[in-house]
Design an enzyme around this catalytic site. Sequence first.
Site: not given
Ligand code: PGA
Length: 252
Positions: A12, A174, A214
Amino acid sequence: MKITRDPLIIGNWKMNPLLVDSAKRLALDVAKKAKKIENATLVVAPPALFIGEVAKVVRGSVLLGAQDASSERIGAHTGDIALSMLREMGVTYVIIGHSERRKKGESETLIAQKVRATLKERMTPVLCIGEWERDHEGGYYAIIETQIRSALQGVSQARLRDIVIAYEPVWAIGGKVSAGPEIVQEMKLFIQKILTDLYGRNVASTTRILYGGSVNEKNAELLYNQSGVDGFLVGSASLNAESFIQIALSVV
Ligand code: PGA
Protein backbone atom coordinates in the site's frame (compact mmCIF):
# COMPACT_ATOMS: atom_id res chain seq x y z
CA MET A 1 -6.94 -28.02 9.31
CA LYS A 2 -4.44 -25.64 7.72
CA ILE A 3 -5.41 -24.74 4.17
CA THR A 4 -2.34 -24.27 2.03
CA ARG A 5 -2.43 -21.47 -0.50
CA ASP A 6 0.01 -19.00 -1.93
CA PRO A 7 0.77 -16.13 0.42
CA LEU A 8 -0.51 -12.73 -0.61
CA ILE A 9 1.66 -9.64 -0.16
CA ILE A 10 0.10 -6.25 -0.89
CA GLY A 11 2.08 -3.01 -0.98
CA ASN A 12 0.00 0.00 0.00
CA TRP A 13 1.95 3.00 -1.28
CA LYS A 14 -0.52 5.45 0.27
CA MET A 15 0.11 9.03 -1.03
CA ASN A 16 3.63 8.20 -2.26
CA PRO A 17 5.70 8.81 -4.30
CA LEU A 18 4.86 12.30 -5.52
CA LEU A 19 6.20 11.96 -9.06
CA VAL A 20 4.81 9.66 -11.70
CA ASP A 21 8.32 8.80 -12.87
CA SER A 22 9.26 7.69 -9.37
CA ALA A 23 6.13 5.55 -9.18
CA LYS A 24 6.99 3.89 -12.49
CA ARG A 25 10.57 3.29 -11.38
CA LEU A 26 9.46 1.70 -8.12
CA ALA A 27 6.90 -0.47 -9.91
CA LEU A 28 9.43 -1.58 -12.52
CA ASP A 29 11.94 -2.44 -9.84
CA VAL A 30 9.36 -4.51 -7.95
CA ALA A 31 8.22 -6.21 -11.16
CA LYS A 32 11.78 -7.17 -12.15
CA LYS A 33 12.65 -8.54 -8.75
CA ALA A 34 9.27 -10.31 -8.50
CA LYS A 35 10.26 -12.62 -11.34
CA LYS A 36 12.25 -14.75 -8.90
CA ILE A 37 9.19 -15.32 -6.72
CA GLU A 38 6.91 -18.11 -7.84
CA ASN A 39 4.78 -19.14 -4.92
CA ALA A 40 3.35 -15.85 -3.75
CA THR A 41 0.92 -13.32 -5.15
CA LEU A 42 2.32 -9.78 -5.18
CA VAL A 43 0.12 -6.72 -5.46
CA VAL A 44 1.04 -3.03 -5.52
CA ALA A 45 -1.50 -0.32 -4.75
CA PRO A 46 -0.15 3.00 -6.09
CA PRO A 47 -1.95 6.34 -5.80
CA ALA A 48 -5.02 6.12 -8.06
CA LEU A 49 -3.76 8.80 -10.42
CA PHE A 50 -0.67 6.73 -11.27
CA ILE A 51 -2.33 3.33 -11.67
CA GLY A 52 -2.59 3.59 -15.46
CA GLU A 53 1.11 4.35 -15.87
CA VAL A 54 2.16 1.75 -13.34
CA ALA A 55 0.02 -0.84 -15.15
CA LYS A 56 2.08 -0.31 -18.29
CA VAL A 57 5.33 -1.18 -16.56
CA VAL A 58 4.28 -4.11 -14.38
CA ARG A 59 2.50 -5.99 -17.16
CA GLY A 60 1.11 -8.84 -15.14
CA SER A 61 4.26 -9.83 -13.17
CA VAL A 62 2.74 -8.01 -10.22
CA LEU A 63 -0.98 -7.43 -9.75
CA LEU A 64 -2.56 -4.03 -9.28
CA GLY A 65 -4.48 -2.79 -6.28
CA ALA A 66 -6.40 0.40 -5.49
CA GLN A 67 -6.33 2.11 -2.09
CA ASP A 68 -10.02 2.99 -2.10
CA ALA A 69 -12.96 3.35 -4.48
CA SER A 70 -16.42 4.83 -4.61
CA SER A 71 -19.37 2.75 -3.52
CA GLU A 72 -21.39 4.40 -6.30
CA ARG A 73 -21.45 3.05 -9.82
CA ILE A 74 -21.52 6.27 -11.87
CA GLY A 75 -22.67 9.89 -11.80
CA ALA A 76 -22.48 13.04 -9.73
CA HIS A 77 -19.80 12.11 -7.18
CA THR A 78 -17.16 14.81 -7.42
CA GLY A 79 -13.66 13.59 -6.74
CA ASP A 80 -14.62 9.91 -6.49
CA ILE A 81 -13.25 7.05 -8.57
CA ALA A 82 -15.57 4.32 -9.82
CA LEU A 83 -14.70 0.66 -9.34
CA SER A 84 -15.28 0.00 -13.04
CA MET A 85 -12.68 2.69 -13.89
CA LEU A 86 -10.16 0.95 -11.69
CA ARG A 87 -10.97 -2.39 -13.24
CA GLU A 88 -10.46 -0.94 -16.68
CA MET A 89 -6.95 0.13 -15.60
CA GLY A 90 -6.20 -3.44 -14.59
CA VAL A 91 -6.94 -3.31 -10.86
CA THR A 92 -7.96 -6.60 -9.27
CA TYR A 93 -7.64 -5.86 -5.52
CA VAL A 94 -9.31 -2.93 -3.74
CA ILE A 95 -8.33 -1.90 -0.22
CA ILE A 96 -11.44 -0.94 1.71
CA GLY A 97 -11.88 0.60 5.13
CA HIS A 98 -8.23 1.38 5.77
CA SER A 99 -7.88 3.09 9.16
CA GLU A 100 -6.58 6.23 7.46
CA ARG A 101 -9.91 6.45 5.61
CA ARG A 102 -11.96 5.51 8.67
CA LYS A 103 -10.21 8.37 10.49
CA LYS A 104 -11.51 10.73 7.81
CA GLY A 105 -15.05 9.71 8.69
CA GLU A 106 -15.75 6.63 6.60
CA SER A 107 -18.60 4.79 8.32
CA GLU A 108 -19.20 1.06 8.79
CA THR A 109 -22.22 1.42 6.48
CA LEU A 110 -20.17 2.97 3.70
CA ILE A 111 -17.48 0.34 4.11
CA ALA A 112 -20.08 -2.41 3.77
CA GLN A 113 -21.43 -0.77 0.61
CA LYS A 114 -17.91 -0.63 -0.84
CA VAL A 115 -17.31 -4.31 -0.07
CA ARG A 116 -20.50 -5.31 -1.87
CA ALA A 117 -19.83 -2.96 -4.79
CA THR A 118 -16.30 -4.34 -5.23
CA LEU A 119 -17.59 -7.92 -5.34
CA LYS A 120 -20.23 -6.89 -7.84
CA GLU A 121 -17.50 -5.47 -10.10
CA ARG A 122 -15.67 -8.81 -9.83
CA MET A 123 -12.67 -7.52 -7.91
CA THR A 124 -11.29 -8.64 -4.56
CA PRO A 125 -12.04 -6.41 -1.57
CA VAL A 126 -9.22 -6.22 0.97
CA LEU A 127 -11.22 -5.33 4.04
CA CYS A 128 -9.11 -3.59 6.70
CA ILE A 129 -10.10 -3.94 10.33
CA GLY A 130 -8.25 -3.15 13.53
CA GLU A 131 -8.58 -1.58 16.93
CA TRP A 132 -7.19 1.91 17.66
CA GLU A 133 -5.62 0.84 20.92
CA ARG A 134 -5.22 -2.14 23.22
CA ASP A 135 -7.24 -1.59 26.38
CA HIS A 136 -6.72 -3.81 29.40
CA GLU A 137 -10.37 -4.90 29.44
CA GLY A 138 -10.13 -6.51 26.01
CA GLY A 139 -12.59 -4.08 24.41
CA TYR A 140 -10.77 -4.58 21.12
CA TYR A 141 -12.45 -7.96 20.61
CA ALA A 142 -15.84 -6.25 20.42
CA ILE A 143 -14.45 -3.62 18.04
CA ILE A 144 -13.08 -6.23 15.66
CA GLU A 145 -16.30 -8.23 15.81
CA THR A 146 -18.44 -5.16 15.05
CA GLN A 147 -16.18 -4.15 12.16
CA ILE A 148 -16.39 -7.61 10.58
CA ARG A 149 -20.10 -8.13 11.10
CA SER A 150 -21.01 -4.71 9.68
CA ALA A 151 -18.64 -4.86 6.70
CA LEU A 152 -19.95 -8.27 5.66
CA GLN A 153 -23.65 -7.31 5.79
CA GLY A 154 -25.29 -8.71 2.69
CA VAL A 155 -22.24 -10.76 1.62
CA SER A 156 -23.34 -14.30 0.78
CA GLN A 157 -21.56 -17.45 1.83
CA ALA A 158 -20.53 -18.04 -1.78
CA ARG A 159 -18.82 -14.63 -2.00
CA LEU A 160 -16.89 -14.81 1.27
CA ARG A 161 -14.05 -16.72 -0.38
CA ASP A 162 -13.54 -13.73 -2.69
CA ILE A 163 -12.78 -11.41 0.21
CA VAL A 164 -9.43 -10.82 1.90
CA ILE A 165 -9.40 -9.53 5.47
CA ALA A 166 -6.43 -7.50 6.69
CA TYR A 167 -6.01 -7.23 10.43
CA GLU A 168 -4.27 -3.90 10.95
CA PRO A 169 -4.17 -2.72 14.55
CA VAL A 170 -3.94 1.04 14.23
CA TRP A 171 -1.38 1.33 17.03
CA ALA A 172 1.02 -0.79 14.98
CA ILE A 173 0.69 1.16 11.72
CA GLY A 174 3.40 3.60 10.72
CA GLY A 175 6.47 1.49 10.10
CA LYS A 176 7.77 1.50 13.69
CA VAL A 177 6.63 -1.28 16.03
CA SER A 178 4.70 -4.23 14.68
CA ALA A 179 2.29 -6.32 16.75
CA GLY A 180 3.97 -9.46 18.08
CA PRO A 181 3.28 -12.84 16.44
CA GLU A 182 1.23 -14.03 19.45
CA ILE A 183 -1.17 -11.11 19.10
CA VAL A 184 -1.43 -11.59 15.35
CA GLN A 185 -2.09 -15.31 15.75
CA GLU A 186 -4.69 -14.73 18.43
CA MET A 187 -6.52 -12.14 16.34
CA LYS A 188 -6.38 -14.33 13.25
CA LEU A 189 -8.07 -17.13 15.19
CA PHE A 190 -10.61 -14.68 16.58
CA ILE A 191 -11.44 -13.39 13.09
CA GLN A 192 -11.82 -16.97 11.87
CA LYS A 193 -14.16 -17.70 14.76
CA ILE A 194 -16.41 -14.79 13.81
CA LEU A 195 -16.40 -15.90 10.17
CA THR A 196 -17.25 -19.43 11.31
CA ASP A 197 -20.18 -18.12 13.37
CA LEU A 198 -21.42 -16.19 10.36
CA TYR A 199 -20.76 -18.61 7.50
CA GLY A 200 -19.72 -22.00 8.86
CA ARG A 201 -16.31 -23.53 9.26
CA ASN A 202 -15.70 -24.67 5.67
CA VAL A 203 -16.11 -21.27 4.08
CA ALA A 204 -14.46 -19.43 6.96
CA SER A 205 -11.27 -21.44 6.55
CA THR A 206 -10.98 -20.43 2.88
CA THR A 207 -10.89 -16.69 3.62
CA ARG A 208 -7.42 -15.22 3.48
CA ILE A 209 -6.42 -13.22 6.53
CA LEU A 210 -3.47 -10.83 6.28
CA TYR A 211 -1.63 -8.83 8.90
CA GLY A 212 -0.57 -5.21 8.42
CA GLY A 213 1.28 -2.78 10.66
CA SER A 214 5.02 -2.09 10.46
CA VAL A 215 5.85 -5.26 8.57
CA ASN A 216 9.39 -5.15 7.25
CA GLU A 217 12.09 -7.44 5.90
CA LYS A 218 13.36 -8.11 9.43
CA ASN A 219 10.14 -9.16 11.15
CA ALA A 220 8.19 -10.71 8.24
CA GLU A 221 9.50 -14.27 8.50
CA LEU A 222 8.84 -14.63 12.22
CA LEU A 223 5.42 -12.99 11.95
CA TYR A 224 4.46 -15.25 9.08
CA ASN A 225 5.72 -18.50 10.56
CA GLN A 226 4.42 -17.96 14.06
CA SER A 227 1.05 -16.35 13.42
CA GLY A 228 -0.37 -18.44 10.59
CA VAL A 229 -1.55 -15.45 8.56
CA ASP A 230 -1.85 -15.76 4.78
CA GLY A 231 0.34 -12.77 4.00
CA PHE A 232 0.82 -9.08 4.67
CA LEU A 233 -0.48 -5.63 3.85
CA VAL A 234 2.69 -3.55 3.81
CA GLY A 235 2.85 0.24 3.98
CA SER A 236 6.20 2.00 4.53
CA ALA A 237 8.39 -0.96 3.56
CA SER A 238 6.58 -1.33 0.22
CA LEU A 239 8.12 1.97 -0.93
CA ASN A 240 11.45 0.24 -1.20
CA ALA A 241 11.45 -2.47 -3.88
CA GLU A 242 14.19 -4.49 -2.20
CA SER A 243 12.44 -4.49 1.19
CA PHE A 244 9.11 -5.40 -0.37
CA ILE A 245 10.66 -8.31 -2.26
CA GLN A 246 12.57 -9.48 0.81
CA ILE A 247 9.26 -9.59 2.69
CA ALA A 248 7.77 -11.71 -0.08
CA LEU A 249 10.83 -13.98 -0.14
CA SER A 250 10.60 -14.57 3.59
CA VAL A 251 7.15 -16.14 3.25
CA VAL A 252 7.68 -18.46 0.28
P1 PGA B 1 2.93 0.38 7.68
O1 PGA B 1 1.46 0.60 7.06
O2 PGA B 1 3.47 -0.89 7.09
O3 PGA B 1 3.69 1.59 7.28
O4 PGA B 1 2.75 0.28 9.16
C1 PGA B 1 0.57 -0.46 6.91
C2 PGA B 1 -0.75 0.05 6.39
O5 PGA B 1 -1.19 1.13 6.79
O6 PGA B 1 -1.39 -0.63 5.54
